[in-house]
Write a protein that holds these residues in place. Structure first.
Motif, PDB file in Angstrom:
ATOM      1  N   TRP A  20       0.924  -1.015  -0.111  1.00 48.95           N
ATOM      2  CA  TRP A  20      -0.263  -0.112   0.187  1.00 48.95           C
ATOM      3  C   TRP A  20       1.025   1.216  -0.079  1.00 48.95           C
ATOM      4  O   TRP A  20       0.612   2.420  -1.002  1.00 48.95           O
ATOM      5  CB  TRP A  20      -0.999   0.232   1.386  1.00 48.95           C
TER       6      TRP A  20
ATOM      7  N   ILE B 117      -0.436  -7.029 -11.269  1.00 49.93           N
ATOM      8  CA  ILE B 117      -1.836  -6.674  -9.991  1.00 49.93           C
ATOM      9  C   ILE B 117      -2.375  -4.735  -9.795  1.00 49.93           C
ATOM     10  O   ILE B 117      -1.545  -4.896 -10.054  1.00 49.93           O
ATOM     11  CB  ILE B 117      -0.649  -7.045  -8.792  1.00 49.93           C
ATOM     12  N   SER B 118      -2.971  -4.700  -9.210  1.00 48.76           N
ATOM     13  CA  SER B 118      -3.665  -3.592  -9.008  1.00 48.76           C
ATOM     14  C   SER B 118      -4.784  -3.600  -7.986  1.00 48.76           C
ATOM     15  O   SER B 118      -4.859  -4.677  -7.723  1.00 48.76           O
ATOM     16  CB  SER B 118      -4.114  -2.936 -10.947  1.00 48.76           C
ATOM     17  N   ARG B 119      -5.283  -3.294  -7.452  1.00 48.28           N
ATOM     18  CA  ARG B 119      -5.918  -2.711  -6.365  1.00 48.28           C
ATOM     19  C   ARG B 119      -6.837  -1.722  -6.140  1.00 48.28           C
ATOM     20  O   ARG B 119      -6.791  -0.612  -6.853  1.00 48.28           O
ATOM     21  CB  ARG B 119      -4.627  -2.107  -5.089  1.00 48.28           C
TER      22      ARG B 119
ATOM     23  N   VAL C   5      -7.525  -6.957  -4.508  1.00 44.62           N
ATOM     24  CA  VAL C   5      -6.612  -6.267  -5.401  1.00 44.62           C
ATOM     25  C   VAL C   5      -6.225  -7.615  -6.271  1.00 44.62           C
ATOM     26  O   VAL C   5      -7.873  -8.519  -6.223  1.00 44.62           O
ATOM     27  CB  VAL C   5      -5.257  -6.695  -4.550  1.00 44.62           C
TER      28      VAL C   5
END
Length: 116
Positions: free
Chosen positions: A51, A68-70, A76
């Motif tokens: 984060w 990867i993304s959030r 996620v």
């Protein structure tokens, strides 16, 4: 306590794509990531997102193919492209309230099968 709910696994042909998602609830987190375990092999690290600063770490075996993304909360996404039969495994979401050491919390796992 943190609960992780994964979704998005399935069967795909080689060269195809899949997106896995993992939603965490319960505590403030510092990082989330994905691991995988193929039949007869040990669990291995795939990718993680911190984060703070948005740092991403990724295994060489998936570099250039997985991201990867959030979202704005605690979900996620693992976007997998150019999938190969060697990517076949159970994929586990992991989360931690700290930025160091082993992950504290694990999802139930979701199967990804890539056919040739």
């Amino acid at each position: 306590q943190v609960q992780l709910v994964e979704s998005g696994g399935g069967l795909v042909q080689a060269g195809g794509s899949l997106r896995l998602s993992c939603t965490a609830s319960g505590r403030t987190l510092s990082r989330m990531g994905w691991f995988r375990q193929a039949p007869g092999k040990e669990r291995e690290f795939v990718i993680s997102l911190y984060w703070s600063g948005g740092r991403i770490y990724i295994a060489d075996s998936v570099k250039g193919r997985f991201t990867i993304s959030r979202d704005n909360a605690n979900t996620v996404y693992l976007q997998m492209t150019s999938l190969q039969p060697g990517d076949t495994a159970v994929y586990y979401c992991a989360a931690s309230t700290s930025t160091m050491g082993p992950y504290d919390y694990w999802g139930q796992g979701t199967q990804v099968t890539v056919s040739s």
